[in-house]
Write a protein that holds these residues in place. Structure first.
Motif, PDB file in Angstrom:
ATOM      1  N   PHE A  32     102.582  59.255  22.050  1.00 61.59           N
ATOM      2  CA  PHE A  32     103.672  59.233  21.071  1.00 61.59           C
ATOM      3  C   PHE A  32     104.767  60.228  21.446  1.00 61.59           C
ATOM      4  N   GLY A  33     104.638  60.840  22.623  1.00 58.10           N
ATOM      5  CA  GLY A  33     105.586  61.871  23.034  1.00 58.10           C
ATOM      6  C   GLY A  33     105.089  63.246  22.604  1.00 58.10           C
ATOM      7  N   VAL A  34     105.658  64.294  23.191  1.00 58.73           N
ATOM      8  CA  VAL A  34     105.270  65.670  22.850  1.00 58.73           C
ATOM      9  C   VAL A  34     105.644  65.959  21.401  1.00 58.73           C
ATOM     10  N   PHE A  35     104.658  66.351  20.609  1.00 64.56           N
ATOM     11  CA  PHE A  35     104.887  66.576  19.172  1.00 64.56           C
ATOM     12  C   PHE A  35     105.659  65.398  18.574  1.00 64.56           C
ATOM     13  N   THR A  62      93.334  65.248  20.723  1.00 61.18           N
ATOM     14  CA  THR A  62      94.029  65.239  22.016  1.00 61.18           C
ATOM     15  C   THR A  62      94.865  63.979  22.206  1.00 61.18           C
ATOM     16  N   TYR A  63      94.369  62.870  21.702  1.00 60.64           N
ATOM     17  CA  TYR A  63      94.891  61.520  21.958  1.00 60.64           C
ATOM     18  C   TYR A  63      94.865  61.312  23.468  1.00 60.64           C
ATOM     19  N   VAL A  64      96.006  61.138  24.159  1.00 62.94           N
ATOM     20  CA  VAL A  64      95.973  60.946  25.611  1.00 62.94           C
ATOM     21  C   VAL A  64      96.447  62.186  26.365  1.00 62.94           C
ATOM     22  N   GLY A  65      96.712  63.285  25.643  1.00 68.53           N
ATOM     23  CA  GLY A  65      96.997  64.550  26.317  1.00 68.53           C
ATOM     24  C   GLY A  65      98.452  64.887  26.534  1.00 68.53           C
ATOM     25  N   CYS A  66      99.366  64.154  25.919  1.00 65.45           N
ATOM     26  CA  CYS A  66     100.791  64.407  26.139  1.00 65.45           C
ATOM     27  C   CYS A  66     101.211  65.778  25.591  1.00 65.45           C
ATOM     28  N   THR A  67     100.879  66.044  24.317  1.00 66.01           N
ATOM     29  CA  THR A  67     101.206  67.351  23.730  1.00 66.01           C
ATOM     30  C   THR A  67     100.363  68.447  24.360  1.00 66.01           C
ATOM     31  N   THR A  68      99.123  68.125  24.700  1.00 59.24           N
ATOM     32  CA  THR A  68      98.250  69.095  25.358  1.00 59.24           C
ATOM     33  C   THR A  68      98.879  69.603  26.647  1.00 59.24           C
ATOM     34  N   GLN A  69      99.439  68.696  27.394  1.00 55.66           N
ATOM     35  CA  GLN A  69     100.109  69.041  28.651  1.00 55.66           C
ATOM     36  C   GLN A  69     101.276  69.992  28.389  1.00 55.66           C
ATOM     37  N   PHE A  70     102.054  69.709  27.369  1.00 53.59           N
ATOM     38  CA  PHE A  70     103.189  70.566  26.999  1.00 53.59           C
ATOM     39  C   PHE A  70     102.707  71.966  26.605  1.00 53.59           C
ATOM     40  N   LEU A  71     101.644  72.045  25.838  1.00 53.82           N
ATOM     41  CA  LEU A  71     101.110  73.336  25.410  1.00 53.82           C
ATOM     42  C   LEU A  71     100.673  74.172  26.608  1.00 53.82           C
ATOM     43  N   SER A  72     100.080  73.513  27.584  1.00 54.54           N
ATOM     44  CA  SER A  72      99.629  74.221  28.774  1.00 54.54           C
ATOM     45  C   SER A  72     100.805  74.677  29.629  1.00 54.54           C
ATOM     46  N   PRO A  78      94.391  79.841  27.989  1.00 54.92           N
ATOM     47  CA  PRO A  78      93.504  78.678  27.920  1.00 54.92           C
ATOM     48  C   PRO A  78      93.883  77.748  26.766  1.00 54.92           C
ATOM     49  N   VAL A  79      93.781  76.454  27.015  1.00 54.49           N
ATOM     50  CA  VAL A  79      94.028  75.444  25.985  1.00 54.49           C
ATOM     51  C   VAL A  79      92.723  74.682  25.764  1.00 54.49           C
ATOM     52  N   HIS A  80      92.224  74.730  24.541  1.00 48.76           N
ATOM     53  CA  HIS A  80      90.990  74.023  24.183  1.00 48.76           C
ATOM     54  C   HIS A  80      91.357  72.843  23.292  1.00 48.76           C
ATOM     55  N   HIS A  95      94.257  62.450  32.633  1.00 54.76           N
ATOM     56  CA  HIS A  95      95.663  62.870  32.527  1.00 54.76           C
ATOM     57  C   HIS A  95      95.812  64.372  32.772  1.00 54.76           C
ATOM     58  N   LEU A  96      94.809  65.134  32.346  1.00 51.08           N
ATOM     59  CA  LEU A  96      94.900  66.601  32.384  1.00 51.08           C
ATOM     60  C   LEU A  96      94.071  67.230  33.499  1.00 51.08           C
TER      61      LEU A  96
END
Length: 252
Positions: A32-35, A62-72, A78-80, A95-96
């Motif tokens: 859905f895009g970052v945030f 996490t969904y597919v990791g789009c926002t997770t990637q941005f956070l990292s 560390p990102v959990h 993805h990550l």
């Protein structure tokens, strides 16, 4: 050929489906895009990270990791992250895979938060986005954070923004609307409550609402940010009473 491929993938077990979709459909990685594709929300996080100097990031959903990637990418900690859906977990894990500081697990969010390998004193940013239809662990998630951590900021996605109906939010029926009416966090003395300090008309992307809860130790840092405004108890209660009255009138 495309229809045949989709048909074959649909027959696979859910975890295998995620692996297949990761390789067959690269567009799924955009999620859905970052945030939710919201630029001002991204700015809020950057402001929060600079002012609070987080030592860890925790994400539920996490969904597919789009926002997770941005956070990292925008932190050096560390990102959990946890994803309960087997298909989405397999996509996110791949993805990550090039982000060594990201740790993604397949579990439910409550068990995940209870087992986090973080000390009580860790300054932690929590992004709670694991709510979906019949699964609404939000109250439990927040209680775990409040009972386990001393220095935290919690951002809750899909939550009603006080005084701005342009921000959309989740409503799963009576007692399950993501708002301060059904989740009265503002009445909990263990947190201070903040909202985006920008009108929804000036936001981009999906314009989903959010609310931010801060520990008393980190609240002063949030007070200094132009991107946020603190919600006072009287303001919330007065607005809630007016909203309830309006709903009653509309239902007559």
């Amino acid at each position: 050929m495309i229809r045949l491929t989709k048909a074959i993938v649909s027959w696979l077990p859910k975890s295998w489906r995620g692996i297949a979709q990761y390789h067959i459909n690269p567009l799924i990685l955009d999620g859905f895009g970052v945030f939710n594709g919201q630029c001002f929300r991204q700015l809020i996080f950057i402001d929060l990270n600079k002012s609070c100097r987080f030592e860890a990031i925790v994400e539920t959903g996490t969904y597919v990791g789009c926002t997770t990637q941005f956070l990292s990418r925008n932190t050096n900690v560390p990102v959990h992250s946890v994803e309960s859906d087997a298909k989405n977990f397999q996509v996110a894990k791949r993805h990550l895979k090039f982000y060594p500081s990201v740790h993604v697990v397949h579990a439910n969010s409550v068990d995940f938060l209870n087992s986090l390998p973080l000390a009580q004193e860790t300054r932690t940013f929590f992004y709670l986005d694991a709510h979906w239809e019949d699964s609404l662990p939000l109250a439990e998630e927040v209680e775990i954070v409040l009972s386990r951590f001393k220095h935290f900021v919690i951002m809750i996605d899909d939550f009603a923004v006080q005084g701005d109906e342009g921000y959309t939010y989740d409503d799963y029926g009576p007692g399950k609307r993501l708002s301060l009416r059904d989740f009265p966090f503002h009445k909990d003395p263990r947190v201070r409550v903040f909202a985006p300090n920008r009108h929804s008309g000036q936001e981009s992307g999906a314009r989903r609402g959010c609310i931010i809860l801060a520990s008393p130790s980190l609240a002063p840092a949030l007070d200094s940010l132009d991107s946020l405004r603190r919600l006072e108890l009287s303001e919330v209660d007065n607005h809630g009473a007016l909203s309830d009255f309006a709903e009653e009138v509309a239902g007559v």
